[in-house]
Design an enzyme around this catalytic site. Structure first.
Site, PDB file in Angstrom:
ATOM      1  N   GLU A  54       0.821  -1.150  -0.105  1.00 53.05           N
ATOM      2  CA  GLU A  54      -0.068  -0.131  -0.073  1.00 53.05           C
ATOM      3  C   GLU A  54       0.787   1.199   0.047  1.00 53.05           C
ATOM      4  O   GLU A  54       0.614   2.087  -0.820  1.00 53.05           O
ATOM      5  CB  GLU A  54      -1.014   0.176   1.175  1.00 53.05           C
ATOM      6  CG  GLU A  54      -1.820  -1.281   1.129  1.00 53.05           C
ATOM      7  CD  GLU A  54      -1.526  -2.285   1.849  1.00 53.05           C
ATOM      8  OE1 GLU A  54      -2.148  -2.894   2.761  1.00 53.05           O
ATOM      9  OE2 GLU A  54      -0.242  -2.595   2.043  1.00 53.05           O
ATOM     10  N   ALA A 166      21.735 -48.773  -4.507  1.00 51.91           N
ATOM     11  CA  ALA A 166      21.785 -49.703  -3.315  1.00 51.91           C
ATOM     12  C   ALA A 166      22.890 -48.998  -2.279  1.00 51.91           C
ATOM     13  O   ALA A 166      22.855 -49.068  -1.113  1.00 51.91           O
ATOM     14  CB  ALA A 166      22.051 -51.229  -3.421  1.00 51.91           C
ATOM     15  N   ARG A 209      20.981 -21.046  -5.329  1.00 46.79           N
ATOM     16  CA  ARG A 209      21.996 -20.678  -6.283  1.00 46.79           C
ATOM     17  C   ARG A 209      21.691 -19.853  -7.418  1.00 46.79           C
ATOM     18  O   ARG A 209      20.715 -20.092  -8.064  1.00 46.79           O
ATOM     19  CB  ARG A 209      22.405 -22.183  -6.831  1.00 46.79           C
ATOM     20  CG  ARG A 209      23.221 -23.188  -5.547  1.00 46.79           C
ATOM     21  CD  ARG A 209      23.363 -24.379  -6.212  1.00 46.79           C
ATOM     22  NE  ARG A 209      24.460 -24.193  -7.348  1.00 46.79           N
ATOM     23  CZ  ARG A 209      24.817 -25.454  -7.839  1.00 46.79           C
ATOM     24  NH1 ARG A 209      24.245 -26.401  -7.811  1.00 46.79           N
ATOM     25  NH2 ARG A 209      25.793 -25.286  -9.058  1.00 46.79           N
ATOM     26  N   SER A 304       8.043 -40.573   7.772  1.00 48.84           N
ATOM     27  CA  SER A 304       7.484 -40.018   8.970  1.00 48.84           C
ATOM     28  C   SER A 304       6.607 -38.940   8.799  1.00 48.84           C
ATOM     29  O   SER A 304       5.586 -38.914   9.658  1.00 48.84           O
ATOM     30  CB  SER A 304       8.755 -39.748   9.976  1.00 48.84           C
ATOM     31  OG  SER A 304       9.446 -41.032  10.221  1.00 48.84           O
TER      32      SER A 304
END
Length: 364
Positions: A54, A166, A209, A304
């Site tokens: 404003e 893995a 970045r 979680s």
């Protein structure tokens, strides 16, 4: 509300969006001043501590604001905080009408700004295009209505749902374009959260970045310090980790394991079974004025969050690659033994980013 009102409010919303990456911890706000159908001033909030939308619009309008209509995406503030009251500034400038998209959920305001305008004889029309304006301030609303930030969870996987080999190697599953897109996710966040296992395995910096950030007001965006919270219940973080070089890094541990770590803050929080209480963490982050938080973490912490239904938005980058059965999975969730127990998602957006797809979804 007229067609003209909708058009000028849409303009104010587009202006507000210019501050998406730079206004933390404040919400982004846009303002358009119109007299006799013509824009006489407009502005948006660029950065906390600087003039509000404003004030910028009034500065541009000068005497042209007298008798004008103010289109504002968020209720003008009634109180003097880092800057003076915007509601009072509009009154002093002599506006005759205010069209406001959203009432401010901040208890210091919460309708008081609108009432100030009405008491001064200003015609107030609100809400107007509320849903569009709310999309810009989801974190601000969440923080003041629920006492926690808006939580985004960023994930990246191959087409067969794997995040790494893995052995943990994962650079790079996604394209350079997708990694650049992540910079905007970080820039839109007041803080970033990761887990200690991610720090141990990847040693990330989690910075915004400059070379990948193509936004207006880049210098303002890059000047903001976005702290990184590392969830490390037992303080296992390696001493040479890149994140420990940043003074704004916060190591979050279970409170009875807290001890000093040179150069960074250690935050001890309640825990259960040796794990940090995630709702308590989010409440603390809200108290620290973090309205939007990005989680960039491994499968255990991500699982979680989802299991506890603490995620507001999932952003999943999917690369057209296959790793196979030996790769690491996207999320570690509790085992489900019946189809009725599946975690349902609602997909809000799918788009191509470089060679990859970006899926934006939320818990159904």
């Amino acid at each position: 509300m007229s067609k003209e009102d909708r058009g000028f409010m849409a303009r104010a919303i587009r202006l507000a969006d210019k501050g998406r990456y730079s206004t933390h911890p404040n919400p982004c706000v846009g303002c358009v001043l119109v007299r006799q159908g013509e824009i006489v001033g407009e502005g948006w909030h660029v950065r906390a501590g600087k003039e509000h939308a404003e004030a910028n619009a009034l500065l541009e309008a000068g005497d042209g604001a007298r008798g004008a209509t103010a289109y504002v995406t968020l209720e003008p503030c009634s109180f003097h905080g880092r800057t003076p009251s915007c509601a009072q500034a509009l009154i002093d400038a002599g506006i005759k009408r205010a069209v406001v998209a959203v009432e401010d959920p901040d208890g210091r305001n919460a309708g008081k700004g609108l009432q100030m305008l009405r008491d001064a004889g200003v015609e107030v029309i609100s809400p107007v295009m509320q849903d569009s304006a709310l999309g810009l301030i989801v974190g601000h609303v969440r923080r003041y209505t629920e006492g926690r930030p808006y939580v985004r969870l960023k994930l990246a996987m191959t087409l067969d749902g794997k995040t790494a080999l893995a052995n943990g190697e994962s650079k790079w599953i996604t394209s350079a374009e997708a990694r650049a897109d992540v910079q905007r996710l970080r820039a839109a966040s007041a803080a970033i959260v990761t887990g200690v296992q991610t720090v141990i395995e990847d040693d990330p910096e989690l910075t915004v970045r400059a070379e990948f950030l193509d936004v207006e007001y880049k210098e303002e965006v890059l000047a903001i310090d976005r702290p990184v919270y590392v969830l490390d219940s037992g303080l296992r973080v390696p001493g040479g980790a890149k994140l420990l070089r940043r003074a704004s890094t916060v190591l979050v541990c279970v409170e009875d394991r807290a001890h000093d770590v040179p150069g960074v803050e250690v935050l001890g929080l309640p825990g259960a079974s040796g794990q940090i209480d995630l709702p308590v963490l989010l409440a603390e982050m809200a108290r620290r004025e973090h309205s939007e938080v990005l989680f960039e973490c491994g499968a255990t912490l991500a699982g979680s969050l989802v299991a506890a239904r603490l995620v507001d938005e999932l952003v999943i980058y999917v690369a057209p690659k296959l790793i196979g059965g030996g790769g690491r999975s996207l999320l570690n969730l509790p085992e489900i033994d019946r189809m009725s127990g599946l975690v349902d998602l609602t997909i809000d957006d799918v788009r191509k980013v470089g060679a990859d797809f970006r899926i934006t979804a939320r818990l159904a």
